[in-house]
Design a protein around this motif. Structure first.
Motif, short mmCIF file in Angstrom:
data_model
loop_
_atom_site.label_atom_id
_atom_site.label_comp_id
_atom_site.label_asym_id
_atom_site.label_seq_id
_atom_site.Cartn_x
_atom_site.Cartn_y
_atom_site.Cartn_z
N LYS A 131 1.28 4.07 -2.76
CA LYS A 131 0.85 5.38 -2.97
C LYS A 131 2.50 6.96 -2.52
CE LYS A 131 -2.67 5.19 0.81
NZ LYS A 131 -3.29 5.12 2.28
N ARG A 185 1.27 -0.99 0.17
CA ARG A 185 -0.19 0.23 0.20
C ARG A 185 0.47 1.43 -0.09
NH1 ARG A 185 -3.87 0.99 4.92
NH2 ARG A 185 -4.64 -1.40 4.14
N CYS A 186 1.72 1.24 0.83
CA CYS A 186 2.50 2.49 0.49
C CYS A 186 3.74 2.67 -0.48
CB CYS A 186 4.24 2.43 2.07
SG CYS A 186 3.31 2.14 3.86
N GLU A 237 4.49 12.19 4.40
CA GLU A 237 3.78 11.22 5.59
C GLU A 237 4.43 10.78 6.90
OE1 GLU A 237 0.07 9.61 5.95
OE2 GLU A 237 0.73 10.83 4.74
#
Length: 200
Positions: free
Chosen positions: A51, A47-48, A75
């Protein structure tokens, strides 16, 4: 951090922090550090990467190197700020909640306090008790291997605990379940719940 979104953001922060400290960290190490299953760590890592927070490159011997991107650093900074703001707010609210409970104890003449649940709330309670005419004699927690926490003994069974006047619930992970378990062993009148737990 109590909501599902908060918990997910905390895991993302832990992941970004770990990658920021060591680029050649393995997924198994990440999972261990974060206290989650390997598959879940892999899911958060993917996911990271999607993104744009983490960049991946292949290293010799079928290993991978993970790097924080500028977006990942931003982030991490955002989540750190949010976590610290939450932590300070929690500390203030928990401290006030403990003082309210200790006021009730003093009004009833209860001085010896047993905490149920080894947690941040238990640590705050032991600190705030030092400002009052009460004493935390120890912590009851059947789910830990530790024998001391926040300067007081930890017992795994009620039968091991020193004599006490009242038990204060300090379990944060499953407070309602812990409260129900506690009532099987201690009269309801001798169990107090800090209002930060929102069970009453």
């Amino acid at each position: 951090m109590n909501t599902q979104t908060d918990k997910e953001e905390q895991l993302v922060l832990e992941l970004l922090d770990a990658v920021g400290k060591q680029s050649n960290v393995s997924q198994r190490h990440l999972a261990s550090n974060m206290g989650i299953a390997l598959g879940l760590a892999n899911s958060y890592l993917k996911r990271c990467i999607r993104k744009g927070f983490i960049k991946i490159s292949e290293a010799p011997a079928n290993r991978y190197l993970y790097y924080l991107t500028p977006k990942g650093f931003a982030e991490k900074s955002r989540l750190t700020t949010k976590y610290l703001a939450y932590s300070f707010a929690f500390y203030r609210q928990a401290g006030k909640s403990c003082i309210d409970v200790f006021n009730k104890c003093e009004m009833r003449g209860w001085r010896e306090i047993l905490l149920y649940g080894m947690s941040d709330l238990a640590e705050i309670a032991t600190l705030r008790a030092q400002e009052r005419d009460v004493e935390v004699i120890g912590i009851l927690d059947p789910h830990t291997e530790r024998h001391r926490f926040a300067g007081v003994p930890v017992w795994h069974y009620l039968s091991q605990a020193a004599p006490y006047d009242v038990c204060v619930l300090t379990e944060l992970n499953a407070p309602l379940l812990s409260y129900e378990q506690l009532l099987k062993e201690i009269d309801k009148e001798r169990v107090l719940i800090p209002d930060i737990l929102r069970l009453e």
